[in-house]
Design an enzyme around this catalytic site. Structure first.
Site, PDB file in Angstrom:
ATOM      1  N   TYR A 197      -2.922  -2.810 -10.557  1.00  0.00           N
ATOM      2  CA  TYR A 197      -2.992  -2.639  -9.020  1.00  0.00           C
ATOM      3  C   TYR A 197      -2.091  -3.536  -8.296  1.00  0.00           C
ATOM      4  O   TYR A 197      -1.144  -3.391  -7.470  1.00  0.00           O
ATOM      5  CB  TYR A 197      -4.224  -2.424  -8.484  1.00  0.00           C
ATOM      6  CG  TYR A 197      -4.232  -2.537  -6.857  1.00  0.00           C
ATOM      7  CD1 TYR A 197      -3.990  -1.295  -6.194  1.00  0.00           C
ATOM      8  CD2 TYR A 197      -4.654  -3.679  -6.354  1.00  0.00           C
ATOM      9  CE1 TYR A 197      -4.038  -1.611  -4.656  1.00  0.00           C
ATOM     10  CE2 TYR A 197      -4.817  -3.673  -4.631  1.00  0.00           C
ATOM     11  CZ  TYR A 197      -4.277  -2.457  -3.967  1.00  0.00           C
ATOM     12  OH  TYR A 197      -4.372  -2.523  -2.819  1.00  0.00           O
TER      13      TYR A 197
ATOM     14  N   TYR B 139      -4.293   3.317   7.611  1.00  0.00           N
ATOM     15  CA  TYR B 139      -5.591   2.655   7.929  1.00  0.00           C
ATOM     16  C   TYR B 139      -6.556   3.363   8.571  1.00  0.00           C
ATOM     17  O   TYR B 139      -6.497   4.577   8.788  1.00  0.00           O
ATOM     18  CB  TYR B 139      -5.572   1.223   8.009  1.00  0.00           C
ATOM     19  CG  TYR B 139      -4.529   0.543   7.010  1.00  0.00           C
ATOM     20  CD1 TYR B 139      -4.489   0.754   5.940  1.00  0.00           C
ATOM     21  CD2 TYR B 139      -3.105  -0.103   7.598  1.00  0.00           C
ATOM     22  CE1 TYR B 139      -3.654  -0.073   4.852  1.00  0.00           C
ATOM     23  CE2 TYR B 139      -2.127  -0.363   6.496  1.00  0.00           C
ATOM     24  CZ  TYR B 139      -2.465  -0.615   5.364  1.00  0.00           C
ATOM     25  OH  TYR B 139      -1.502  -1.183   4.506  1.00  0.00           O
TER      26      TYR B 139
ATOM     27  N   LYS C 191       0.483   3.426  -2.911  1.00  0.00           N
ATOM     28  CA  LYS C 191      -0.879   4.197  -3.045  1.00  0.00           C
ATOM     29  C   LYS C 191      -0.351   5.746  -3.172  1.00  0.00           C
ATOM     30  O   LYS C 191      -0.952   6.370  -4.255  1.00  0.00           O
ATOM     31  CB  LYS C 191      -1.570   3.716  -2.093  1.00  0.00           C
ATOM     32  CG  LYS C 191      -2.392   2.448  -2.203  1.00  0.00           C
ATOM     33  CD  LYS C 191      -3.267   2.056  -1.067  1.00  0.00           C
ATOM     34  CE  LYS C 191      -3.621   0.635  -1.153  1.00  0.00           C
ATOM     35  NZ  LYS C 191      -4.538   0.137   0.139  1.00  0.00           N
TER      36      LYS C 191
ATOM     37  N   VAL D 187       1.108  -3.809   3.950  1.00  0.00           N
ATOM     38  CA  VAL D 187       0.741  -4.994   4.957  1.00  0.00           C
ATOM     39  C   VAL D 187       2.449  -5.894   4.709  1.00  0.00           C
ATOM     40  O   VAL D 187       2.372  -6.827   5.580  1.00  0.00           O
ATOM     41  CB  VAL D 187      -0.247  -5.930   3.910  1.00  0.00           C
ATOM     42  CG1 VAL D 187      -1.622  -5.389   4.532  1.00  0.00           C
ATOM     43  CG2 VAL D 187      -0.173  -6.221   2.603  1.00  0.00           C
TER      44      VAL D 187
ATOM     45  N   SER E 167       0.973  -1.283   0.035  1.00  0.00           N
ATOM     46  CA  SER E 167       0.028  -0.019  -0.067  1.00  0.00           C
ATOM     47  C   SER E 167       0.874   1.347  -0.009  1.00  0.00           C
ATOM     48  O   SER E 167       0.309   2.373  -0.251  1.00  0.00           O
ATOM     49  CB  SER E 167      -0.972   0.015   1.350  1.00  0.00           C
ATOM     50  OG  SER E 167      -2.073  -0.619   0.972  1.00  0.00           O
TER      51      SER E 167
HETATM   52  N1  GLU Z   1      -1.801  -5.628  -2.238  1.00  0.00           N
HETATM   53  C1  GLU Z   1      -2.485  -5.357  -0.789  1.00  0.00           C
HETATM   54  C2  GLU Z   1      -3.759  -5.511  -0.920  1.00  0.00           C
HETATM   55  O1  GLU Z   1      -4.590  -5.031  -1.753  1.00  0.00           O
HETATM   56  C3  GLU Z   1      -1.987  -4.113  -0.311  1.00  0.00           C
HETATM   57  C4  GLU Z   1      -2.691  -3.899   1.078  1.00  0.00           C
HETATM   58  C5  GLU Z   1      -1.789  -3.116   2.066  1.00  0.00           C
HETATM   59  O2  GLU Z   1      -0.766  -2.865   1.860  1.00  0.00           O
HETATM   60  O3  GLU Z   1      -2.646  -2.509   2.718  1.00  0.00           O
HETATM   61  O4  GLU Z   1      -4.563  -6.179  -0.095  1.00  0.00           O
END
Ligand code: GLU
Length: 628
Positions: A207, A259, A85, A277, A82
């Site tokens: 993604y 988050y 992002k 994550v 993430s």
């Molecule tokens: N590729 C992970 C997902 O979409 C990223 C989640 C994350 O790092 O928060 O579940």
């Protein structure tokens, strides 16, 4: 992803770059502090991520001028997840403009988990680009005619941030692609709402690829520093994002980056951040530095447990909370000198000046200024440490420092300890007005510790002490007869033996114990004095009746000689600092020299006097210049 222990450069890599830095030492201690913390669990919902070792742990800090401090598994590769992002959000903003991007994705914190299926009820728009729904919508905005082109664009964009070429971890990518049913559901909902227009699988695939890009903790720190500089990679100097986009990216990181822990995070840690994550956290203190932590075990909200602890400690210890740091910071190092380029106000004879010019490099004077905080002091410390090897004495002058926070107090004391441990003499000067430092030192050491720290007084006193140390080695024993005493006098330079003997015959020896006032200010002047042995102080009295020592003189120097030129009353008092021996020349005797066939001696003394006064004027000019 790596399945064997990573440690490509050992448990504490890059120690060479900053092993002597208080910041390097601090990071090692911080790493040790949390290395044994065993809370949290490694993410397994993407099966391949479950292969990470809970013990992997790296920390890195990158400054806005590209210095990277790193410790632990800072070069261990893992997937960005993430943390990509916000960076891809920046790419979309630059490629399409804010309006288009806002049309696809909002900027409101959701307060929900990263994989929540929360879309605005009326528009179907994801709430923000930090949750998966928003990130998938944003990925669909990555420019490129084909899937391969879009992937390349992504890799290039993130690679520019890292300052190196990045690649995909194919195993993690496949693992996500094959098991990401929830993300697949989100993508199809976005398609249903018209946020995605083409085949939802295309955006989804990009993604997954974006999340599977392999980075290291060091990379993340440099990426964070790119945001801290306002969009320029501090290592490669390449602009990677426009300043306006940086502001927008940091805004969403601030409100939504951690988050459903984002509110508490910005409240306590106070740095825009993003976690992933795989165990990474990237945090930014705009204008100052980027921070990154890598440690796979996550808490219930999906944030790295050690990562949160490390960032919290860093923020508190170094005063990194965004809303508690000054907005404007200027470099802390105002000037640096050596004893060869900058002397104390103490007057010196030519032989002493020659010694100082020769060995002066061993004494370093650093004038600090402005507000000392982590970022400004870090830069100054680096310069100081780089030069420390050649120095035996270091003076850190805080006279012009406006204020300093606790982080700066801590770093200053750590720096002092580091240098003392290397056998250097360290003097902190100009401390009197710094009550924050005083409180910190008293708490960390003792009241006496503070007094000890202040004992060198002002910069000039410390400089004089250092000079005395340098000169001690080359000091000659005190002269016993008048001729050899005169040979060392700056006013007698160039006089031959017969002239010296003639002059000596005119002089009256005097001895005075320490503390005697030998000249009173305002008294009429009828003689001048050659100082043979001991030290005297030049003292002036201000209107309030306080006395100030404005200079010290030692063997080989004269006082009262200005009146030789103008016969004006004494401008300052002279007091002996130690027991002292003089040779006194009456002006009356001096004036009779030409009449006694000693015109050449008379002329030479006048010429030397002019040279001494000229040098003093030059020194005064240099000092006035340095005060600007
Ligand atoms: N590729 C992970 C997902 O979409 C990223 C989640 C994350 O790092 O928060 O579940």
């Amino acid at each position: 992803m790596p399945t064997s222990a990573p440690a490509p450069n050992g448990a504490h890599p890059a120690t060479s770059a900053h092993s002597h830095s208080p910041i390097g030492r601090y990071l090692r201690a911080l790493h040790d502090k949390y290395a044994r913390l065993e809370e949290g669990t490694v993410a397994t919902y993407i099966p391949e991520l479950g292969r990470a070792r809970p013990g992997w742990f790296g920390i890195a800090i990158a400054t806005t001028d590209g210095q990277v401090y790193e410790v632990g598994d800072s070069r261990c590769p893992f997937t960005i997840q993430s943390i990509s992002k916000p960076l891809v959000y920046g790419l979309a903003l630059e490629a399409h403009g804010l309006k288009t991007v806002l049309h696809k994705c909002g900027v409101e914190p959701s307060g929900e988990a990263f994989n929540s299926i929360s879309l605005e009820p009326t528009t179907g728009r994801p709430l923000n680009p930090m949750i998966n729904a928003g990130a998938i919508a944003v990925s669909s905005l990555v420019p490129g005619a084909t899937a391969a082109e879009r992937e390349l664009r992504l890799l290039r964009h993130l690679g520019d941030f890292a300052g190196r070429d990045l690649v995909l971890d194919q195993d993690v990518y496949r693992s996500e692609r094959d098991t990401g049913h929830r993300n697949r559901a989100i993508a199809h909902l976005l398609r249903n709402a018209g946020i995605l227009t083409g085949n939802p699988e295309d955006a989804l695939d990009l993604y997954f690829r974006q999340c599977s890009i392999e980075v290291t903790c060091r990379d993340l720190a440099v990426m964070a520093a790119c945001l801290a500089t306002g969009g320029v990679n501090p290592v490669t100097r390449q602009r990677v994002l426009a300043p306006i986009s940086v502001g927008r990216v940091l805004s969403v990181m601030t409100s939504c980056g951690m988050y459903d822990f984002s509110g508490e995070w910005i409240h306590t840690v106070g740095m825009p951040a993003k976690s992933g994550v795989a165990g990474g956290i990237l945090a930014v203190l705009p204008g100052q530095l980027g921070v990154a932590v890598f440690s796979p075990p996550l808490d219930a909200r999906g944030n790295s447990v050690r990562g949160i602890r490390v960032c919290t400690d860093l923020s508190i210890d170094f005063g990194l909370h965004l809303f508690n740091t000054p907005r404007v910071v200027s470099p802390a190092l105002r000037a640096r000198h050596t004893a060869a380029t900058r002397r104390s106000r103490r007057r010196r004879v030519a032989s002493e000046l020659a010694t100082l010019a020769h060995h002066g490099n061993r004494v370093r004077l650093y004038e600090l200024r402005g507000r000392l905080i982590f970022a400004t002091l870090e830069l100054a410390m680096r310069a100081i440490l780089e030069e420390a090897a050649a120095a035996t004495h270091l003076i850190l002058d805080l006279e012009r420092v406006i204020d300093l926070d606790r982080a700066a107090c801590r770093l200053l004391l750590d720096l002092r300890e580091t240098l003392l441990a290397q056998g250097k003499q360290v003097m902190l000067t100009g401390l009197a007005q710094h009550t924050v430092l005083r409180d910190y030192v008293v708490a960390r050491l003792t009241e006496d510790g503070w007094k000890d720290l202040c004992r060198h007084g002002a910069r000039d006193d410390a400089l004089e002490l250092c000079e005395a140390d340098l000169l001690r080695a080359s000091t000659l024993p005190a002269p016993q007869d008048a001729v050899s005493a005169l040979q060392r006098q700056e006013l007698c330079a160039g006089l031959d033996e017969p002239s010296l003997r003639t002059l000596a015959s005119l002089l009256q020896p005097q001895s005075h114990p320490a503390g005697s006032v030998v000249v009173h200010a305002g008294a009429p002047a009828d003689s001048m004095v050659f100082l043979v042995d001991g030290e005297v102080e030049v003292v002036i009295h201000d209107d309030g009746g306080h006395s100030h020592i404005v200079g010290r003189l030692g063997p080989g120097m004269t006082f009262g000689e200005m009146a030789l030129a103008d016969r004006m009353p004494r401008s300052a008092a002279i007091r002996t600092h130690t027991d002292a021996r003089f040779l006194v020349l009456k002006f009356e005797d001096f004036d009779q020299l030409p009449g006694r066939g000693q015109a050449a001696l008379h002329a030479r003394l006048i010429q030397n006097l002019a040279a001494v006064l000229a040098r003093r004027l030059r020194d005064a000019n240099a000092e006035v210049l340095s005060l600007r």
